[in-house]
Design a protein around this motif. Structure first.
Motif, short mmCIF file in Angstrom:
data_model
loop_
_atom_site.label_atom_id
_atom_site.label_comp_id
_atom_site.label_asym_id
_atom_site.label_seq_id
_atom_site.Cartn_x
_atom_site.Cartn_y
_atom_site.Cartn_z
N SER A 42 0.86 -1.18 0.00
CA SER A 42 0.00 0.00 0.00
C SER A 42 0.89 1.22 0.00
O SER A 42 1.94 1.23 0.62
CB SER A 42 -0.91 0.02 1.23
OG SER A 42 -0.16 0.07 2.42
N GLU A 44 1.50 5.16 0.73
CA GLU A 44 0.98 6.18 1.64
C GLU A 44 0.95 7.54 0.97
O GLU A 44 1.08 7.67 -0.23
CB GLU A 44 1.83 6.20 2.92
CG GLU A 44 1.76 4.92 3.71
CD GLU A 44 0.40 4.66 4.32
OE1 GLU A 44 -0.31 5.64 4.60
OE2 GLU A 44 0.05 3.49 4.51
N ASN A 45 0.82 8.63 1.79
CA ASN A 45 0.54 9.96 1.25
C ASN A 45 1.73 10.58 0.55
O ASN A 45 2.83 10.06 0.55
CB ASN A 45 0.03 10.89 2.36
CG ASN A 45 1.06 11.08 3.45
OD1 ASN A 45 2.22 11.32 3.19
ND2 ASN A 45 0.63 10.95 4.69
N ARG A 50 6.53 7.19 -2.24
CA ARG A 50 5.46 6.66 -3.06
C ARG A 50 5.98 6.36 -4.44
O ARG A 50 6.97 6.94 -4.89
CB ARG A 50 4.31 7.64 -3.16
CG ARG A 50 4.71 8.97 -3.76
CD ARG A 50 3.54 9.95 -3.72
NE ARG A 50 3.91 11.17 -4.39
CZ ARG A 50 3.82 11.34 -5.70
NH1 ARG A 50 3.39 10.39 -6.46
NH2 ARG A 50 4.17 12.49 -6.24
N ILE A 477 -5.97 13.63 -2.17
CA ILE A 477 -6.86 12.47 -2.12
C ILE A 477 -6.20 11.45 -1.19
O ILE A 477 -5.20 10.82 -1.56
CB ILE A 477 -7.10 11.87 -3.52
CG1 ILE A 477 -7.58 12.96 -4.48
CG2 ILE A 477 -8.09 10.74 -3.43
CD1 ILE A 477 -8.83 13.68 -4.03
N SER A 478 -6.74 11.29 -0.01
CA SER A 478 -6.08 10.48 1.01
C SER A 478 -5.96 9.02 0.62
O SER A 478 -5.02 8.34 1.03
CB SER A 478 -6.83 10.59 2.35
OG SER A 478 -8.18 10.18 2.20
N SER A 479 -6.89 8.51 -0.16
CA SER A 479 -6.88 7.08 -0.50
C SER A 479 -5.74 6.71 -1.42
O SER A 479 -5.29 5.56 -1.45
CB SER A 479 -8.21 6.68 -1.14
OG SER A 479 -8.42 7.42 -2.34
N THR A 480 -5.25 7.67 -2.21
CA THR A 480 -4.19 7.38 -3.17
C THR A 480 -2.91 8.16 -2.92
O THR A 480 -1.87 7.83 -3.47
CB THR A 480 -4.66 7.69 -4.60
OG1 THR A 480 -4.95 9.09 -4.72
CG2 THR A 480 -5.91 6.88 -4.95
#
Length: 533
Positions: A42, A44-45, A50, A477-480
């Motif tokens: 996953s 993160e921000n 990332r 967008i916190s989810s991505t």
């Protein structure tokens, strides 16, 4: 994978395991076997590490080590794992890892990018002299996952990756909107080689002689980037620009050293006309996420003003620093602000109401501001940061009525209608997210019309009448971990309706029109949309 924007952070990798079927510890190719170690990731921000655009690329590979927890000796070394579809699900690329059958407690270490030949085992050699493929030199290491065995691995094994090198991002803008094609940018006098221990992330002293590094530039030469070896530097880090046989050295604001994991963003305005390169570097000033870039020449010519609220940030045991209200770049000659930048979230919104506390801005002398106690003749006193965006307290709202925040704006058909509807929409877009970042501005000239129109203030002094207004918006967008941006531009005229969607454009387009760089910490890929949220 183009990982030009990768920096700082966290990749969570979950290890899954099933029963042992008596197969060898490695080199298992039977698809029916389910007891191999696989990883899901996953991302993160944006402030953390990332992959490019919040996603892995097809066939990205990492190297994974399994070490004996008792003495640190490798049980499995540099096993390649791959995400074939780019969805972040990693499986062994031919080989795979299994927990020892005897229940040995183990630690995991992982690195990206995968390097087949690690001559010193857990020592990773870095050479950043060639920046043409940054994903090949942008080293990330994870060493947090310790004390694991078959009894606890099912609870989830999260590998946290961090960058161990430094990165410089140079935002380039043409002063006259001319082409910068052919521009080359060099980082001067830095060492390019070092070794990093994967177990402890410690780097050796940089090796070899200092040299100049050619930065990677994008196709239109509006951005240059370099992954750099952390090191001490004497004085300020210097750059050299070359174009059409001309050369120019520039000092950045980076001094003392390059710190591991840090991403340094620097902006530079370049003029390629005449017989030499002329530059206007980014100034040193207090900035926040939403603050547009201010160059040295702008800071010398205009007033950079920041207002704070009457409350302080608080933590569990302490408080520190006043909460900002808004910032602006104000022209004391034209007596308008080119832009007002501010965050918008629930903290700033409440039920204080509109104070109508029209007054001079206490930050600068009254004589440098328009006297607007009785307003303009023929125009509204148009707020740049709206009164409605600061209703969390009366003092917050009062600061929006400073004359520095006002411009002469057409009332009917603009300020009281379509512009007001856009302001309301912006407040709506701020709900349900952490923070919406807003820059509202007013420009007295256009690219084709440099003549400035004036109106008198209450003391008979000239105040420039903007030819158009704009808003630039950004939210995470916190989810991505990605960002959404959009911009709006409205001419100083009466609109027949309230459809602000017709005035939407991308932030990149607005940057070209205004000459300002908005949200410099956001990658250009997120600045291309003009779709309503």
């Amino acid at each position: 994978m183009n990982r030009l924007t990768v920096w700082g952070g966290v990749f969570a990798l979950l290890i899954l395991q099933a029963c042992d079927n008596g197969t060898p510890e490695r080199m298992q190719t039977d698809n029916s076997v389910t007891d191999k170690v696989t990883f899901t990731s996953s991302i993160e921000n944006n402030s953390a590490s990332r992959a490019y655009d919040g996603k892995w690329e097809k066939n990205d590979r990492i190297g994974v080590f399994m070490l004996n927890n008792a003495d640190g000796t490798p049980i499995e070394s540099n096993v390649p794992y791959i995400t074939s579809s780019g969805d972040g699900n990693f499986v062994g690329d031919g080989d795979f890892i299994r927990f020892p059958e005897e229940g040995t407690v183990v630690d995991f270490v992982a690195c990206y990018p995968y390097k087949a030949d690690l001559a010193d085992g857990l020592s990773y050699s870095v050479d950043v002299s060639d920046q043409s493929s940054q994903k090949a030199i942008d080293l990330m290491v994870s060493n947090n996952l310790t004390g694991r065995d078959l009894t606890n691995q099912a609870t989830g094994n999260n590998l946290q990756f961090t960058h161990v090198l430094s990165k410089l991002v140079l935002n380039l803008r043409s002063a006259d909107n001319g082409s910068l094609q052919g521009l080359k940018v060099y980082v001067l006098g830095t060492k390019v080689r070092a070794s990093v221990g994967l177990k402890d992330k410690k780097q050796t002293e940089p090796e070899g002689e200092a040299q100049d590094i050619l930065m990677y530039t994008n196709d239109d030469c509006t951005q240059a980037e370099a992954v750099l070896v952390p090191q001490t530097i004497g004085g300020k880090l210097k750059l050299r620009l070359e174009i059409n046989g001309k050369s120019k050295e520039v000092e950045t604001g980076i001094e003392g050293g390059l710190v591991a994991g840090n991403k340094y963003i620097y902006s530079l305005t370049v003029s390629n006309t005449g017989g030499q390169i002329v530059t206007d570097p980014e100034a040193e000033y207090t900035r926040w996420f939403e603050t547009p870039v201010i160059t040295e020449s702008q800071l010398a010519q205009y007033e950079y003003i920041t207002h704070y609220t009457d409350t302080k940030y608080t933590g569990s045991n302490s408080s520190w620093g006043s909460v900002r209200n808004y910032s602006m770049l104000y022209d004391t000659d034209l007596k308008i602000a080119y832009w007002v930048a501010y965050p918008l979230c629930g903290y700033y919104l409440g039920d204080s109401g509109r104070t109508d506390a029209w007054d001079f801005d206490p930050s600068i002398p009254n004589g440098l501001q328009a006297n607007l106690g009785k307003g303009f003749s023929g125009y509204d006193r148009g707020h740049q940061i709206p009164s409605g965006d600061r209703t969390g307290s009366r003092s917050m709202n009062t600061a929006t009525f400073y004359y520095t925040n006002m411009t002469p704006q057409i009332g009917k058909g603009l300020n009281q209608t379509i512009w007001a509807d856009l302001e309301g929409a912006v407040r709506g877009w701020s709900s349900g997210i952490d923070t919406l970042y807003v820059v509202t501005g007013a420009m007295p000239v256009t690219q084709t019309d440099k003549n400035i129109t004036y109106v008198d203030d209450n003391s008979g002094r000239d105040v420039a009448v903007p030819k158009y207004y704009f808003k630039a918006l950004a939210r995470r967008i916190s989810s991505t971990g990605s960002y959404q941006t959009i911009a709006f531009k409205m001419d100083q005229k009466r609109y027949s309706g309230n459809d602000y969607a017709q005035c939407a454009l991308s932030v990149n387009e607005l940057e070209e029109i205004t000459g300002f760089t908005f949200f410099p910490n956001i990658d250009d890929q997120y600045k291309n949309s003009s779709e309503l949220w």
